[in-house]
Design an enzyme around this catalytic site. Structure first.
Site, PDB file in Angstrom:
ATOM      1  N   HIS A 172       0.820  -1.221   0.000  1.00 32.96           N
ATOM      2  CA  HIS A 172       0.000   0.000   0.000  1.00 32.96           C
ATOM      3  C   HIS A 172       0.854   1.271   0.000  1.00 32.96           C
ATOM      4  O   HIS A 172       0.423   2.294   0.524  1.00 32.96           O
ATOM      5  CB  HIS A 172      -0.933   0.055   1.222  1.00 32.96           C
ATOM      6  CG  HIS A 172      -1.694  -1.206   1.476  1.00 32.96           C
ATOM      7  ND1 HIS A 172      -2.951  -1.438   0.951  1.00 32.96           N
ATOM      8  CD2 HIS A 172      -1.360  -2.321   2.171  1.00 32.96           C
ATOM      9  CE1 HIS A 172      -3.363  -2.635   1.341  1.00 32.96           C
ATOM     10  NE2 HIS A 172      -2.420  -3.198   2.075  1.00 32.96           N
ATOM     11  N   SER A 293      15.001  21.044 -15.719  1.00 32.73           N
ATOM     12  CA  SER A 293      13.833  21.891 -15.946  1.00 32.73           C
ATOM     13  C   SER A 293      14.308  23.187 -16.601  1.00 32.73           C
ATOM     14  O   SER A 293      15.433  23.618 -16.385  1.00 32.73           O
ATOM     15  CB  SER A 293      13.161  22.179 -14.598  1.00 32.73           C
ATOM     16  OG  SER A 293      12.564  23.457 -14.619  1.00 32.73           O
ATOM     17  N   LYS A 299      16.663  20.962 -10.727  1.00 32.36           N
ATOM     18  CA  LYS A 299      15.900  19.736 -10.944  1.00 32.36           C
ATOM     19  C   LYS A 299      16.536  18.732 -11.874  1.00 32.36           C
ATOM     20  O   LYS A 299      17.205  19.071 -12.830  1.00 32.36           O
ATOM     21  CB  LYS A 299      14.508  20.090 -11.484  1.00 32.36           C
ATOM     22  CG  LYS A 299      13.648  20.728 -10.398  1.00 32.36           C
ATOM     23  CD  LYS A 299      12.206  20.623 -10.713  1.00 32.36           C
ATOM     24  CE  LYS A 299      11.746  19.179 -10.627  1.00 32.36           C
ATOM     25  NZ  LYS A 299      10.407  19.082 -11.223  1.00 32.36           N
ATOM     26  N   GLU A 306       9.404   8.062 -17.180  1.00 32.73           N
ATOM     27  CA  GLU A 306       8.020   8.518 -17.380  1.00 32.73           C
ATOM     28  C   GLU A 306       7.548   8.181 -18.792  1.00 32.73           C
ATOM     29  O   GLU A 306       6.392   7.785 -19.005  1.00 32.73           O
ATOM     30  CB  GLU A 306       7.922  10.024 -17.107  1.00 32.73           C
ATOM     31  CG  GLU A 306       8.042  10.327 -15.615  1.00 32.73           C
ATOM     32  CD  GLU A 306       8.294  11.792 -15.297  1.00 32.73           C
ATOM     33  OE1 GLU A 306       8.327  12.117 -14.105  1.00 32.73           O
ATOM     34  OE2 GLU A 306       8.489  12.596 -16.225  1.00 32.73           O
TER      35      GLU A 306
END
Ligand code: ARG
Length: 474
Positions: A172, A293, A299, A306
């Site tokens: 979970h 970024s 970043k 992804e």
């Protein structure tokens, strides 16, 4: 004058040639239809298979003396030249010739003349395209199997390096119990190994020769099946010509296998994306596979993963797309089938790409060795071990010991303590029989060795599995 005569002669024969190779007698299709009907942009990818299939068919016709040995030789050679020219980028296909089968035949005719008009004896594009597609599917499933083995090796190498690395295991998405990173990674090897089997099944499904089915009823020529099977590497022939030209189940098996692999890739990418979040910090995607970024200088985003995740989701839709094309069709061949190849090609291309990228991401990226123990300790990941301590050493029934440890965890939470920071006296307030042995059960590393079952995260079991996979992937 001779030049003019020659030119008009070649023009005449060219016209004649086109007509001879036409698929519709004395009728002209509109150019819009030519474009609409054509599949050459997609199925030119089958040129190798198509030429192989025609060569095999011609050898069967040669055996029947429908084509002489001299003619057959010219055909083989012409086809080889066409393939060669194609590989050198020298061939320009035309939509006028509809598909790869018509184009190859057209170029052969250009090259060797009217002998080429014999190659379509006793066959149809219906059994031809099915055979080409079967060969392509077998080849492609084997290629994917190779890529799966490659990704398995990348994972295995990391597992081997991280047998001692502790990470928290999750259920979970909540920290549950300590694991070795190796054990976690080995779970993916099990999944990918199943995928290999699934692709094997799809190879098995494609491994049937359908040449001899012709359009649907079978061929009027006794094409030697043993010869065809040997030449094309099929282990058996179809039993029913109608099934021969309409069966696309093998594509579904292939797409299902791709779908399974993409589910596993999606799971892996999703997990690594999560692990690479600053909130977790277990994984750093290598700079070659992450991007910055345009506004936030600090970043690094896990873009590679992804993209794999979203591509994997798209790959899963391919089997649905394909079943939409083939469903509810009566027997036998319909032009609907022409749409099938785009789907399997796209699926193969995307999955291959994802497997290549994921394999390199895993190979080059960094798993954090240090953070796991701390995460386990601050989140009481050995609480189950403590409950078992009371069962094993103090003969307390599990349901009771569970409650005692739950109270201890609550106490630790309230006082912002780790379990190891609780004194023996405090422990004894919850259960008098607790002794100093309890600290052995709190220890995160010892938790792994305590696991007894052969599928557990016990380091001995994990190293056995690593050796098993090393042998398997050799
Ligand atoms: N281009 C067709 C396909 O991909 C080849 C078979 C055409 N057969 C036919 N009877 N029109 O399915």
């Amino acid at each position: 004058f001779r030049r003019v005569l020659f030119r008009s002669f070649t023009l005449m024969t060219k016209k004649k040639n086109n007509k001879l190779l036409s698929t519709s007698i004395n009728k002209k299709t509109s150019s819009l239809m030519d474009d609409f009907n054509s599949s050459i942009d997609i199925d030119q990818r089958l040129i190798e298979e198509d030429i192989l299939v025609t060569q095999a068919h011609v050898s069967a016709l040669e055996k029947l003396k429908v084509i002489s040995t001299i003619e057959a030789k010219k055909i083989y050679q012409g086809l080889n030249e066409i393939l060669n020219d194609y590989q050198k980028g020298k061939i320009k296909f035309s939509k006028k010739n509809e598909d790869i089968h018509m184009n190859v035949e057209y170029f052969l005719h250009q090259r060797i003349g009217d002998i080429a008009l014999k190659i379509h004896t006793g066959r149809s594009r219906n059994d031809q395209v099915a055979t080409d597609t079967r060969l392509w599917t077998k080849k492609s499933a084997k290629e994917i199997q190779k890529l799966i083995k490659m990704i398995m090796r990348s994972i295995l190498n990391q597992a081997n390096k991280h047998q001692e690395t502790i990470i928290p295991g999750f259920t979970h998405l909540q920290i549950a119990q300590p694991l070795s990173l190796a054990h976690h990674l080995l779970a993916y090897l099990e999944m990918f190994k199943r995928d290999l089997d699934y692709f094997e099944f799809s190879i098995h499904g494609a491994d049937e020769n359908v040449l001899g089915s012709a359009a649907l009823a079978g061929s009027n020529y006794q094409l030697d099946q043993n010869l065809l099977n040997k030449k094309l590497g099929f282990s058996k022939s179809k039993q029913n010509s109608m099934d021969g030209v309409s069966d696309r189940d093998f594509c579904m098996y292939f797409l299902h296998a791709c779908s399974m692999t993409s589910i596993h890739l999606g799971k892996l990418s999703s997990e690594l994306i999560l692990w690479s979040s600053n909130l977790v910090g277990l994984f750093n995607v290598h700079s070659e596979y992450s991007t910055g970024s345009s506004i936030m200088p600090q970043k690094r985003n896990p873009d590679s993963l992804e993209l794999i995740r979203s591509k994997a989701n798209i790959i899963r839709t391919k089997s649905q797309e394909f079943s939409n094309v083939i469903s509810n069709l009566p027997l036998t061949y319909f032009k609907d089938f022409q749409e099938d190849k785009k789907i399997i090609f796209e699926c193969f291309d995307e999955l291959s790409l994802c497997l290549n990228v994921m394999s390199d991401v895993i190979k080059k990226s960094h798993f954090n060795k240090k953070i796991g123990v701390e995460l386990c300790e601050t989140n009481f990941a050995t609480a189950t071990d403590l409950a078992d301590y009371l069962v094993i050493e103090k003969n307390i029934p599990f349901r009771k010991s569970y409650k005692t440890i739950a109270a201890i965890v609550q106490f630790a939470l309230n006082n912002k303590m780790k379990l190891s920071e609780i004194s023996l006296k405090e422990f004894q307030k919850f259960e008098k029989s607790i002794d100093s042995n309890i600290y052995q059960y709190i220890d995160v590393k010892k938790s792994l060795a305590r696991k007894k079952t052969n599928m557990s995260t016990n380091p001995k079991e994990v190293s056995k599995k690593i050796r098993k996979f090393q042998k398997f992937l050799k």
